[in-house]
Design an enzyme around this catalytic site. Structure first.
Site, PDB file in Angstrom:
ATOM      1  CD  GLU A   1      -2.776  -1.348   2.494  1.00 51.25           C
ATOM      2  OE1 GLU A   1      -3.948  -1.168   2.452  1.00 51.25           O
ATOM      3  OE2 GLU A   1      -2.139  -1.187   3.537  1.00 51.25           O
TER       4      GLU A   1
ATOM      5  CB  CYS B   1       7.869  -2.260  15.777  1.00 49.98           C
ATOM      6  SG  CYS B   1       9.461  -1.775  14.934  1.00 49.98           S
TER       7      CYS B   1
END
Ligand code: SAH
Length: 374
Positions: free
Chosen positions: A102, A134
């Site tokens: 995206e 993360c």
């Protein structure tokens, strides 16, 4: 400058739109063609934006055939566009191998944000998925799949321009993936984006964001390309950063800051520290003092970003007054600290909300979440 040997694999052909001027020059020379053809071909690709080699009408049929035998023009295919209430657009691209990435277009909108700028920013992805996991970010939830090629990186800009009718003049590598883990293709893409024969976007208008790959930051400095560098810090000491960013176990805060000093010394460019504020995790006011001292030591500015919610994760943003209190402390140290305005939250296009997609019979769904532990 990167212009490694072009290898031709039998199954996947090389994208003509992944070549630099030098690559193309070398290929044409090898085949006894005049170097004048290089600029004609680049002009067709990047200025006229043709979608097939056959459209390159000032090249001989013989040369067009030579190109077709060796390369393919590979524009990116937009599979879905989502528009946000705040004028942000999210583009979902279906890649050659059926994977998805995206990009997010953030047009400047003075009416909404009072920004006096003509900035039209595209946030681009550099990998399919992300290996850095993360704990607060959607992009790493389903793990790493593969690097994007240079044409797939640049193709996001070309496709967004084609879809929106806008000219992108600012690019941030803050979409899916860790750009510095894909350094070779990133640098090739940057070469195409900044070249006068390419997209002609000034290097100063490109921002590469990294979760803190210290050795690659040093390597990046050696290229001497005047891009901007942003560091996803999110914790001002190892204790906090270790909790939310596994990369910190490999390169801790001190090692990271050594690499940042190297970056500043060699690139002569300043940098930005990104700091997401997550309630109860890294928003203690002690962190504000530490963060400010760290930033001041390398003359960096700070971007504070109230956490964007990610489906499947329980993290929350602190109250606005707490964010402002955090900012006020940092500012006392004479450090520039902005509190970032949120864009694209309603279409999951805000920072950290881009995630892997997969196709099912019902259409496109987001990838399943891995079990997460704090
Ligand atoms: N891997 C690179 C680039 C992608 S992330 C990096 O880590 O910098 C781009 C930015 O979005 C980073 O600052 C990242 O930490 C931030 N981000 C990730 N998840 C977020 C979330 N849920 N809310 C706000 N920002 C987030």
């Amino acid at each position: 400058m990167l212009h490694g040997k072009i290898t031709h694999s039998s199954s996947v052909s090389t994208a003509l739109n992944s070549l630099s001027k030098e690559d193309l020059d070398a290929f044409l020379k090898e085949h006894g063609q005049s170097s004048y053809r290089t600029s004609q071909i680049l002009d067709w690709i990047w200025k006229k934006r043709v979608s097939s080699i056959d459209e390159m009408s000032n090249l001989s049929v013989e040369l067009r055939n030579l190109l077709k035998e060796n390369f393919e023009l590979k524009p990116l295919v937009v599979s879905k566009t989502s528009g946000s209430k705040d004028t942000t657009f999210k583009y979902l691209f279906r890649l050659e191998d059926g994977r998805y990435v995206e990009s997010v277009l953030i047009p400047a909108n003075p009416a909404l944000y009072g920004e006096k700028s003509d900035r039209r920013t595209l946030c681009v992805s550099s990998q399919v998925g992300c290996a850095y996991a993360c704990k607060f970010c959607a992009s790493g939830l389903a793990g790493f799949t593969r690097n994007l090629t240079a044409d797939e990186i640049v193709g996001q800009i070309v496709a967004a321009e084609r879809e929106s009718g806008e000219t992108i003049n600012n690019v941030v590598f803050m979409g899916m993936g860790e750009p510095l883990a894909n350094l070779k293709n990133l640098m090739k893409a940057i070469e195409i984006i900044t070249a006068h024969w390419g997209l002609e976007i000034g290097a100063r208008r490109l921002t590469v964001s990294t979760s803190g790959l210290a050795p690659s930051i040093k390597q990046l400095a050696e290229f001497h390309v005047p891009i901007r560098l942003a560091i996803s810090l999110h914790g001002a000491c190892d204790e906090v950063r270790d909790l939310i960013m596994p990369v910190n176990k490999k390169w801790n805060v001190d090692t990271l800051f050594d690499s940042l000093r190297h970056w500043i010394k060699h690139s002569k460019r300043k940098l930005t520290l990104e700091y997401i504020l997550i309630k109860g995790i890294n928003d203690d006011l002690d962190q504000a003092h530490l963060l400010a001292k760290r930033a001041r030591s390398i003359k960096a500015k700070i971007n504070l970003i109230p956490y964007n919610t990610v489906e499947g994760l329980e993290w929350e943003r602190p109250s606005e007054s707490h964010c402002r209190a955090f900012q006020a402390i940092v500012k006392k140290y004479d450090v520039t600290a902005t509190l970032r305005l949120e864009k694209g939250h309603d279409i999951n296009a805000a920072c950290g909300q881009l995630r892997l997609k997969q196709e099912t019979e019902e259409g496109i769904i987001t990838a399943p979440l891995k079990e997460l532990k704090r």
